[in-house]
Design a protein around this motif. Sequence first.
Motif, PDB file in Angstrom:
ATOM      1  N   VAL A 207      61.628  77.974  41.820  1.00 45.76           N
ATOM      2  CA  VAL A 207      60.380  77.306  41.440  1.00 45.76           C
ATOM      3  C   VAL A 207      59.200  78.257  41.612  1.00 45.76           C
ATOM      4  O   VAL A 207      58.324  78.353  40.744  1.00 45.76           O
ATOM      5  CB  VAL A 207      60.175  76.022  42.278  1.00 45.76           C
ATOM      6  CG1 VAL A 207      58.730  75.547  42.193  1.00 45.76           C
ATOM      7  CG2 VAL A 207      61.104  74.925  41.796  1.00 45.76           C
ATOM      8  N   ASN A 208      59.161  78.981  42.723  1.00 46.40           N
ATOM      9  CA  ASN A 208      58.062  79.917  42.954  1.00 46.40           C
ATOM     10  C   ASN A 208      58.068  81.048  41.937  1.00 46.40           C
ATOM     11  O   ASN A 208      57.007  81.477  41.453  1.00 46.40           O
ATOM     12  CB  ASN A 208      58.138  80.483  44.369  1.00 46.40           C
ATOM     13  CG  ASN A 208      57.534  79.557  45.411  1.00 46.40           C
ATOM     14  OD1 ASN A 208      56.421  79.063  45.240  1.00 46.40           O
ATOM     15  ND2 ASN A 208      58.255  79.306  46.467  1.00 46.40           N
ATOM     16  N   LEU A 209      59.246  81.558  41.594  1.00 45.36           N
ATOM     17  CA  LEU A 209      59.330  82.636  40.606  1.00 45.36           C
ATOM     18  C   LEU A 209      58.928  82.131  39.218  1.00 45.36           C
ATOM     19  O   LEU A 209      58.211  82.821  38.472  1.00 45.36           O
ATOM     20  CB  LEU A 209      60.736  83.210  40.565  1.00 45.36           C
ATOM     21  CG  LEU A 209      61.199  83.973  41.815  1.00 45.36           C
ATOM     22  CD1 LEU A 209      62.635  84.434  41.648  1.00 45.36           C
ATOM     23  CD2 LEU A 209      60.286  85.168  42.098  1.00 45.36           C
ATOM     24  N   LEU A 210      59.372  80.919  38.850  1.00 43.64           N
ATOM     25  CA  LEU A 210      59.002  80.354  37.550  1.00 43.64           C
ATOM     26  C   LEU A 210      57.514  80.026  37.497  1.00 43.64           C
ATOM     27  O   LEU A 210      56.858  80.242  36.473  1.00 43.64           O
ATOM     28  CB  LEU A 210      59.830  79.098  37.276  1.00 43.64           C
ATOM     29  CG  LEU A 210      61.310  79.327  36.963  1.00 43.64           C
ATOM     30  CD1 LEU A 210      62.047  77.991  36.905  1.00 43.64           C
ATOM     31  CD2 LEU A 210      61.479  80.074  35.645  1.00 43.64           C
ATOM     32  N   ASP A 211      56.979  79.489  38.582  1.00 43.09           N
ATOM     33  CA  ASP A 211      55.548  79.189  38.629  1.00 43.09           C
ATOM     34  C   ASP A 211      54.728  80.460  38.425  1.00 43.09           C
ATOM     35  O   ASP A 211      53.741  80.469  37.687  1.00 43.09           O
ATOM     36  CB  ASP A 211      55.209  78.545  39.976  1.00 43.09           C
ATOM     37  CG  ASP A 211      53.738  78.163  40.083  1.00 43.09           C
ATOM     38  OD1 ASP A 211      53.317  77.217  39.396  1.00 43.09           O
ATOM     39  OD2 ASP A 211      53.013  78.827  40.849  1.00 43.09           O
ATOM     40  N   ASN A 212      55.148  81.546  39.073  1.00 40.24           N
ATOM     41  CA  ASN A 212      54.468  82.827  38.912  1.00 40.24           C
ATOM     42  C   ASN A 212      54.601  83.339  37.481  1.00 40.24           C
ATOM     43  O   ASN A 212      53.648  83.859  36.890  1.00 40.24           O
ATOM     44  CB  ASN A 212      55.060  83.837  39.892  1.00 40.24           C
ATOM     45  CG  ASN A 212      54.339  85.168  39.870  1.00 40.24           C
ATOM     46  OD1 ASN A 212      53.227  85.306  40.362  1.00 40.24           O
ATOM     47  ND2 ASN A 212      54.975  86.170  39.288  1.00 40.24           N
ATOM     48  N   LEU A 274      51.532  83.261  48.459  1.00 39.42           N
ATOM     49  CA  LEU A 274      52.655  82.947  49.338  1.00 39.42           C
ATOM     50  C   LEU A 274      53.978  82.796  48.598  1.00 39.42           C
ATOM     51  O   LEU A 274      55.045  82.949  49.188  1.00 39.42           O
ATOM     52  CB  LEU A 274      52.371  81.639  50.109  1.00 39.42           C
ATOM     53  CG  LEU A 274      51.176  81.660  51.053  1.00 39.42           C
ATOM     54  CD1 LEU A 274      50.948  80.270  51.633  1.00 39.42           C
ATOM     55  CD2 LEU A 274      51.376  82.674  52.158  1.00 39.42           C
ATOM     56  N   GLY A 275      53.927  82.465  47.313  1.00 36.61           N
ATOM     57  CA  GLY A 275      55.144  82.148  46.572  1.00 36.61           C
ATOM     58  C   GLY A 275      56.173  83.256  46.579  1.00 36.61           C
ATOM     59  O   GLY A 275      57.354  83.032  46.889  1.00 36.61           O
ATOM     60  N   LEU A 276      55.763  84.466  46.240  1.00 39.56           N
ATOM     61  CA  LEU A 276      56.716  85.586  46.193  1.00 39.56           C
ATOM     62  C   LEU A 276      57.196  85.959  47.588  1.00 39.56           C
ATOM     63  O   LEU A 276      58.351  86.363  47.771  1.00 39.56           O
ATOM     64  CB  LEU A 276      56.079  86.792  45.505  1.00 39.56           C
ATOM     65  CG  LEU A 276      55.767  86.627  44.012  1.00 39.56           C
ATOM     66  CD1 LEU A 276      55.121  87.894  43.466  1.00 39.56           C
ATOM     67  CD2 LEU A 276      57.033  86.294  43.222  1.00 39.56           C
ATOM     68  N   HIS A 277      56.316  85.819  48.581  1.00 46.63           N
ATOM     69  CA  HIS A 277      56.717  86.115  49.964  1.00 46.63           C
ATOM     70  C   HIS A 277      57.798  85.141  50.414  1.00 46.63           C
ATOM     71  O   HIS A 277      58.804  85.550  51.027  1.00 46.63           O
ATOM     72  CB  HIS A 277      55.504  86.014  50.887  1.00 46.63           C
ATOM     73  CG  HIS A 277      55.847  86.144  52.346  1.00 46.63           C
ATOM     74  ND1 HIS A 277      56.227  87.332  52.921  1.00 46.63           N
ATOM     75  CD2 HIS A 277      55.894  85.218  53.339  1.00 46.63           C
ATOM     76  CE1 HIS A 277      56.484  87.152  54.208  1.00 46.63           C
ATOM     77  NE2 HIS A 277      56.297  85.870  54.484  1.00 46.63           N
ATOM     78  N   ILE A 278      57.623  83.865  50.123  1.00 47.07           N
ATOM     79  CA  ILE A 278      58.615  82.862  50.490  1.00 47.07           C
ATOM     80  C   ILE A 278      59.924  83.126  49.765  1.00 47.07           C
ATOM     81  O   ILE A 278      61.007  83.068  50.357  1.00 47.07           O
ATOM     82  CB  ILE A 278      58.087  81.448  50.177  1.00 47.07           C
ATOM     83  CG1 ILE A 278      56.936  81.099  51.132  1.00 47.07           C
ATOM     84  CG2 ILE A 278      59.196  80.408  50.282  1.00 47.07           C
ATOM     85  CD1 ILE A 278      56.217  79.825  50.782  1.00 47.07           C
ATOM     86  N   ALA A 279      59.843  83.439  48.466  1.00 42.31           N
ATOM     87  CA  ALA A 279      61.046  83.720  47.684  1.00 42.31           C
ATOM     88  C   ALA A 279      61.811  84.907  48.261  1.00 42.31           C
ATOM     89  O   ALA A 279      63.037  84.846  48.454  1.00 42.31           O
ATOM     90  CB  ALA A 279      60.671  83.986  46.223  1.00 42.31           C
ATOM     91  N   ALA A 280      61.105  85.995  48.549  1.00 44.64           N
ATOM     92  CA  ALA A 280      61.764  87.190  49.081  1.00 44.64           C
ATOM     93  C   ALA A 280      62.365  86.925  50.456  1.00 44.64           C
ATOM     94  O   ALA A 280      63.471  87.397  50.765  1.00 44.64           O
ATOM     95  CB  ALA A 280      60.763  88.340  49.155  1.00 44.64           C
ATOM     96  N   THR A 281      61.669  86.143  51.284  1.00 42.79           N
ATOM     97  CA  THR A 281      62.163  85.856  52.634  1.00 42.79           C
ATOM     98  C   THR A 281      63.428  85.024  52.591  1.00 42.79           C
ATOM     99  O   THR A 281      64.415  85.315  53.286  1.00 42.79           O
ATOM    100  CB  THR A 281      61.086  85.128  53.457  1.00 42.79           C
ATOM    101  OG1 THR A 281      59.917  85.951  53.544  1.00 42.79           O
ATOM    102  CG2 THR A 281      61.589  84.842  54.866  1.00 42.79           C
ATOM    103  N   TYR A 282      63.440  83.973  51.782  1.00 48.17           N
ATOM    104  CA  TYR A 282      64.622  83.118  51.718  1.00 48.17           C
ATOM    105  C   TYR A 282      65.821  83.844  51.096  1.00 48.17           C
ATOM    106  O   TYR A 282      66.964  83.637  51.514  1.00 48.17           O
ATOM    107  CB  TYR A 282      64.320  81.835  50.956  1.00 48.17           C
ATOM    108  CG  TYR A 282      63.620  80.796  51.807  1.00 48.17           C
ATOM    109  CD1 TYR A 282      64.054  80.526  53.106  1.00 48.17           C
ATOM    110  CD2 TYR A 282      62.530  80.080  51.339  1.00 48.17           C
ATOM    111  CE1 TYR A 282      63.422  79.602  53.902  1.00 48.17           C
ATOM    112  CE2 TYR A 282      61.887  79.143  52.126  1.00 48.17           C
ATOM    113  CZ  TYR A 282      62.341  78.907  53.414  1.00 48.17           C
ATOM    114  OH  TYR A 282      61.714  77.984  54.203  1.00 48.17           O
ATOM    115  N   LEU A 283      65.573  84.671  50.101  1.00 48.55           N
ATOM    116  CA  LEU A 283      66.680  85.451  49.534  1.00 48.55           C
ATOM    117  C   LEU A 283      67.261  86.398  50.582  1.00 48.55           C
ATOM    118  O   LEU A 283      68.473  86.596  50.656  1.00 48.55           O
ATOM    119  CB  LEU A 283      66.207  86.226  48.309  1.00 48.55           C
ATOM    120  CG  LEU A 283      66.014  85.395  47.038  1.00 48.55           C
ATOM    121  CD1 LEU A 283      65.361  86.242  45.948  1.00 48.55           C
ATOM    122  CD2 LEU A 283      67.335  84.830  46.541  1.00 48.55           C
TER     123      LEU A 283
END
Length: 322
Positions: A207-212, A274-283
């Motif tokens: 969702v964060n990657l698509l939103d971006n 924050l979106g990309l940071h959250i995405a990278a952290t969870y991956l």
Amino acid sequence: DDLPLDLLEEGFVILQPVVEGDECTGVIILGSRRTGRRYLRQDLTFLASVARVAARHLERIALMQSVAAETLARRRLAELDRLKSEFLAQVAHDLRTPVAGITWSARNLMDGLAGELNEGQARYLGSISSSGAHLNRLVDNLLEISRLEVARNQFENGPFQALDSWREALENLRPLAAEKNVTLQLVGEGHAAAMLGNHDKLVEVTVNLLDNAVKYTETGTTVTVTIHPAEDGFQTIDVRDQGPGLRGQDPETLFGRFAQGDPSPHSSRKGFGLGLHIAATYLDLMGGSLTAADHPDGGAVFACRLPLAESTPASPEQGDHA
């Protein structure tokens, strides 16, 4: 040893420098003896030995002081970070109720619960609903930031069908994409395999990657999610937009907390970085990784790399889905 012998014989004051490397950190001073006995060469040799020992101890003390200062600074930063996270979590909780109320009210009006709408009213309510959904994602990201440290210690991975996560994320973002006349496309479903990770967190990542991607892509174009064939125990999934690309930005800096890339020329929407940071952290917590690069045909592409589960059942559906 450089002092002249006549100086030693006369019993004058002796100065012995304390040297650390190329730096003089002090001086040992010996005055004239009260007994009148002259300083001998052996005395000077002993003094030089004492100076070397003192230099080593001074060096250790300086190192300990440096370590102590760095530890104190880290503790202060950790405390500031904790207070900031608590503040953000409180703000997010306070915002969640009114944002949910706005979104709920707009949806009810769009569903005709308060009467039939004309075309203009429906268009405005659609914009309100889309903006409310965007605000809700920002609030969710604020809450996720406050949970990340806990998640690092409690994160559990398991086998799951990642294709379901990508489909769910695409459906969540379709209203936002439709408002901008952007098509979301999923390609390569036949390559989808069972992953080792967390379904809910992968939905948040996507969702964060698509939103971006929707924010940066040009109106009337397509954002494409491509599932590549598995290789070496991993599967790569690309999210590509049709925007201006990275424009020389260092990809690594995009994944920092509160990192803000260049403003999108195709959208006025703002975020918290924050979106990309959250995405990278969870991956990363799922044993995968996130990278970013310019696509050869234009736009930016964000590549998610995730480990495969031990067993890889076939995808329930084959073919591409637009």
